[in-house]
Design a protein around this motif. Structure first.
Motif, PDB file in Angstrom:
ATOM      1  N   SER A 145     -15.230  13.313 -40.659  1.00  0.00           N
ATOM      2  CA  SER A 145     -15.615  14.698 -40.366  1.00  0.00           C
ATOM      3  C   SER A 145     -14.950  15.098 -38.986  1.00  0.00           C
ATOM      4  CB  SER A 145     -17.164  14.347 -39.679  1.00  0.00           C
ATOM      5  OG  SER A 145     -17.268  13.154 -38.788  1.00  0.00           O
ATOM      6  N   ASN A 146     -14.455  14.107 -38.308  1.00  0.00           N
ATOM      7  CA  ASN A 146     -13.347  14.339 -37.200  1.00  0.00           C
ATOM      8  C   ASN A 146     -12.041  15.028 -37.629  1.00  0.00           C
ATOM      9  OD1 ASN A 146     -14.200  11.151 -35.439  1.00  0.00           O
ATOM     10  ND2 ASN A 146     -15.019  13.143 -35.128  1.00  0.00           N
ATOM     11  N   ARG A 147     -11.593  14.448 -38.772  1.00  0.00           N
ATOM     12  CA  ARG A 147     -10.512  15.099 -39.275  1.00  0.00           C
ATOM     13  C   ARG A 147     -10.457  16.709 -39.889  1.00  0.00           C
ATOM     14  NH1 ARG A 147     -10.483   9.719 -42.021  1.00  0.00           N
ATOM     15  NH2 ARG A 147     -10.916  10.817 -44.176  1.00  0.00           N
ATOM     16  N   LEU A 148     -11.682  16.825 -40.297  1.00  0.00           N
ATOM     17  CA  LEU A 148     -11.901  18.193 -40.670  1.00  0.00           C
ATOM     18  C   LEU A 148     -12.032  19.348 -39.628  1.00  0.00           C
ATOM     19  CD1 LEU A 148     -14.564  18.036 -43.524  1.00  0.00           C
ATOM     20  CD2 LEU A 148     -11.943  18.223 -43.889  1.00  0.00           C
ATOM     21  N   HIS A 149     -12.001  18.765 -38.155  1.00  0.00           N
ATOM     22  CA  HIS A 149     -12.079  19.636 -37.141  1.00  0.00           C
ATOM     23  C   HIS A 149     -10.550  19.975 -36.757  1.00  0.00           C
ATOM     24  CE1 HIS A 149     -16.238  18.452 -36.751  1.00  0.00           C
ATOM     25  NE2 HIS A 149     -16.492  19.618 -36.273  1.00  0.00           N
ATOM     26  N   PHE A 150      -9.575  19.221 -37.426  1.00  0.00           N
ATOM     27  CA  PHE A 150      -8.190  19.537 -36.866  1.00  0.00           C
ATOM     28  C   PHE A 150      -7.806  20.726 -37.680  1.00  0.00           C
ATOM     29  CE2 PHE A 150      -7.905  14.684 -36.498  1.00  0.00           C
ATOM     30  CZ  PHE A 150      -8.267  14.762 -35.247  1.00  0.00           C
ATOM     31  N   TYR A 151      -6.915  21.335 -36.873  1.00  0.00           N
ATOM     32  CA  TYR A 151      -6.430  22.729 -37.477  1.00  0.00           C
ATOM     33  C   TYR A 151      -5.266  22.215 -38.647  1.00  0.00           C
ATOM     34  CZ  TYR A 151      -3.800  27.271 -38.147  1.00  0.00           C
ATOM     35  OH  TYR A 151      -3.252  28.227 -38.901  1.00  0.00           O
ATOM     36  N   VAL A 194      -9.890  16.118 -50.289  1.00  0.00           N
ATOM     37  CA  VAL A 194      -9.538  16.893 -48.839  1.00  0.00           C
ATOM     38  C   VAL A 194      -9.593  15.527 -48.093  1.00  0.00           C
ATOM     39  CG1 VAL A 194     -10.194  18.134 -47.096  1.00  0.00           C
ATOM     40  CG2 VAL A 194     -10.289  19.036 -49.170  1.00  0.00           C
ATOM     41  N   ASP A 195     -10.917  14.762 -48.181  1.00  0.00           N
ATOM     42  CA  ASP A 195     -10.732  13.551 -47.408  1.00  0.00           C
ATOM     43  C   ASP A 195      -9.651  12.497 -47.367  1.00  0.00           C
ATOM     44  OD1 ASP A 195     -13.148  14.543 -46.234  1.00  0.00           O
ATOM     45  OD2 ASP A 195     -14.602  13.107 -47.700  1.00  0.00           O
ATOM     46  N   LEU A 196      -9.187  12.398 -48.754  1.00  0.00           N
ATOM     47  CA  LEU A 196      -8.205  11.455 -48.887  1.00  0.00           C
ATOM     48  C   LEU A 196      -6.918  12.186 -48.229  1.00  0.00           C
ATOM     49  CD1 LEU A 196      -8.735  10.514 -52.578  1.00  0.00           C
ATOM     50  CD2 LEU A 196      -9.254   8.961 -50.603  1.00  0.00           C
ATOM     51  N   LEU A 197      -6.845  13.352 -48.421  1.00  0.00           N
ATOM     52  CA  LEU A 197      -5.555  14.176 -47.787  1.00  0.00           C
ATOM     53  C   LEU A 197      -5.559  13.814 -46.469  1.00  0.00           C
ATOM     54  CD1 LEU A 197      -2.989  15.904 -47.725  1.00  0.00           C
ATOM     55  CD2 LEU A 197      -4.321  17.867 -48.071  1.00  0.00           C
ATOM     56  N   THR A 198      -6.701  14.127 -45.692  1.00  0.00           N
ATOM     57  CA  THR A 198      -6.601  14.171 -44.004  1.00  0.00           C
ATOM     58  C   THR A 198      -6.589  12.741 -43.651  1.00  0.00           C
ATOM     59  OG1 THR A 198      -8.998  13.844 -44.126  1.00  0.00           O
ATOM     60  CG2 THR A 198      -7.940  16.321 -43.905  1.00  0.00           C
ATOM     61  N   ASP A 199      -6.922  11.583 -44.578  1.00  0.00           N
ATOM     62  CA  ASP A 199      -6.817  10.209 -44.255  1.00  0.00           C
ATOM     63  C   ASP A 199      -5.210   9.956 -44.196  1.00  0.00           C
ATOM     64  OD1 ASP A 199      -7.855   7.964 -43.664  1.00  0.00           O
ATOM     65  OD2 ASP A 199      -7.385   7.128 -45.570  1.00  0.00           O
ATOM     66  N   ILE A 200      -4.367  10.410 -45.274  1.00  0.00           N
ATOM     67  CA  ILE A 200      -2.990  10.246 -45.194  1.00  0.00           C
ATOM     68  C   ILE A 200      -2.419  10.881 -43.825  1.00  0.00           C
ATOM     69  CG2 ILE A 200      -1.023  10.735 -46.455  1.00  0.00           C
ATOM     70  CD1 ILE A 200      -2.365  10.762 -49.005  1.00  0.00           C
ATOM     71  N   LEU A 201      -2.640  12.164 -43.754  1.00  0.00           N
ATOM     72  CA  LEU A 201      -2.018  13.029 -42.707  1.00  0.00           C
ATOM     73  C   LEU A 201      -2.240  12.235 -41.151  1.00  0.00           C
ATOM     74  CD1 LEU A 201      -2.571  16.468 -43.638  1.00  0.00           C
ATOM     75  CD2 LEU A 201      -0.726  15.066 -43.919  1.00  0.00           C
ATOM     76  N   PHE A 202      -3.598  11.961 -40.863  1.00  0.00           N
ATOM     77  CA  PHE A 202      -3.878  11.696 -39.475  1.00  0.00           C
ATOM     78  C   PHE A 202      -4.353  10.450 -39.172  1.00  0.00           C
ATOM     79  CE2 PHE A 202      -5.503  16.313 -40.364  1.00  0.00           C
ATOM     80  CZ  PHE A 202      -4.599  16.855 -39.478  1.00  0.00           C
ATOM     81  N   ASN A 203      -4.325   9.332 -40.275  1.00  0.00           N
ATOM     82  CA  ASN A 203      -4.630   7.945 -39.975  1.00  0.00           C
ATOM     83  C   ASN A 203      -3.359   7.088 -40.380  1.00  0.00           C
ATOM     84  OD1 ASN A 203      -7.275   8.227 -39.208  1.00  0.00           O
ATOM     85  ND2 ASN A 203      -8.269   7.874 -40.751  1.00  0.00           N
ATOM     86  N   ASN A 204      -2.256   7.618 -40.340  1.00  0.00           N
ATOM     87  CA  ASN A 204      -0.918   6.907 -40.455  1.00  0.00           C
ATOM     88  C   ASN A 204      -0.221   7.150 -39.011  1.00  0.00           C
ATOM     89  OD1 ASN A 204      -0.656   5.472 -43.140  1.00  0.00           O
ATOM     90  ND2 ASN A 204      -1.510   7.611 -43.593  1.00  0.00           N
TER      91      ASN A 204
END
Length: 207
Positions: A47-53, A96-106
């Motif tokens: 949910s946090n990651r979906l708030h990122f532009y 989308v959750d998997l994608l944002t996980d790659i982008l923002f949690n590495n």
């Protein structure tokens, strides 16, 4: 295939001083490949990651592939030339959750301001962010062969740490979603492509 080269040795810089005095030698340590590699930390929730532009303005997110033509990509302003696309996959919520996980949690293993960029740039893949009106709000242009990506607009300032290994995680993600064009590292060029010189994508105009 060209690879990113990391300097493992320190660089010696010559710092000039005034009035012809002797130059002082300063040593600047350059991070090693392991230092700027990715380490996974689940810092941001889905949910946090979906708030990122630009995830916060996208109604749909697409993975696409296309032939490389220098400075001529399917993204034209706020539209996409669909006839130029070879493969298109619309991501589901869990994807989308998997994608944002790659982008923002590495993250960088060791925090650094050093950024390594390859000279080659032949993008054949992209992540598109489409709003409810079908307008292209932003995109991420990716060249997996050169381990490099560029952001579509000035508003899209970053997609997390640019740690070494993130592009490979994205390539694996693309392949798992069925995109083969541009993700096969054994294929360096495709029929119909023109001009192999590095190209810089045009930024989107901000509203």
């Amino acid at each position: 295939m060209k690879h990113v080269l990391f300097l493992l040795l320190s660089i010696t810089l010559l710092a000039p001083t005034a009035f012809g005095q002797k130059r002082k030698r300063e040593t600047v340590d350059v991070p090693s490949a392991s230092d700027i590699g990715c380490i996974y930390k689940p810092m941001y929730s889905p949910s946090n990651r979906l708030h990122f532009y630009p995830f916060d303005v996208a109604d749909s997110i697409k993975l696409v592939s296309f032939r490389h033509h220098v400075q001529n990509y399917p993204m034209k302003g706020h539209t996409v030339v669909k006839d130029s696309l070879i493969e298109t996959v619309v991501l589901k919520k869990n994807e989308v959750d998997l994608l944002t996980d790659i982008l923002f949690n590495n993250f960088y293993k060791t925090k650094t301001k050093v950024r390594v960029i390859t000279q080659c740039y032949e993008p054949r893949n992209a992540i598109l962010f489409i709003d409810k009106k079908g307008i292209l709000r932003d995109y991420i242009l990716i060249c997996f062969h050169c381990d490099r990506y560029d952001l579509g607009s000035n508003q899209l300032k970053d997609i997390g740490d640019e740690c070494y290994g993130k592009t490979e995680k994205l390539r694996t993600f693309f392949k798992e979603k069925g995109l083969l064009f541009g993700t096969d590292m054994s294929v360096n060029s495709y029929p119909g492509e023109t001009n192999k010189d590095p190209g810089i994508p045009s930024a989107l105009e901000n509203n």
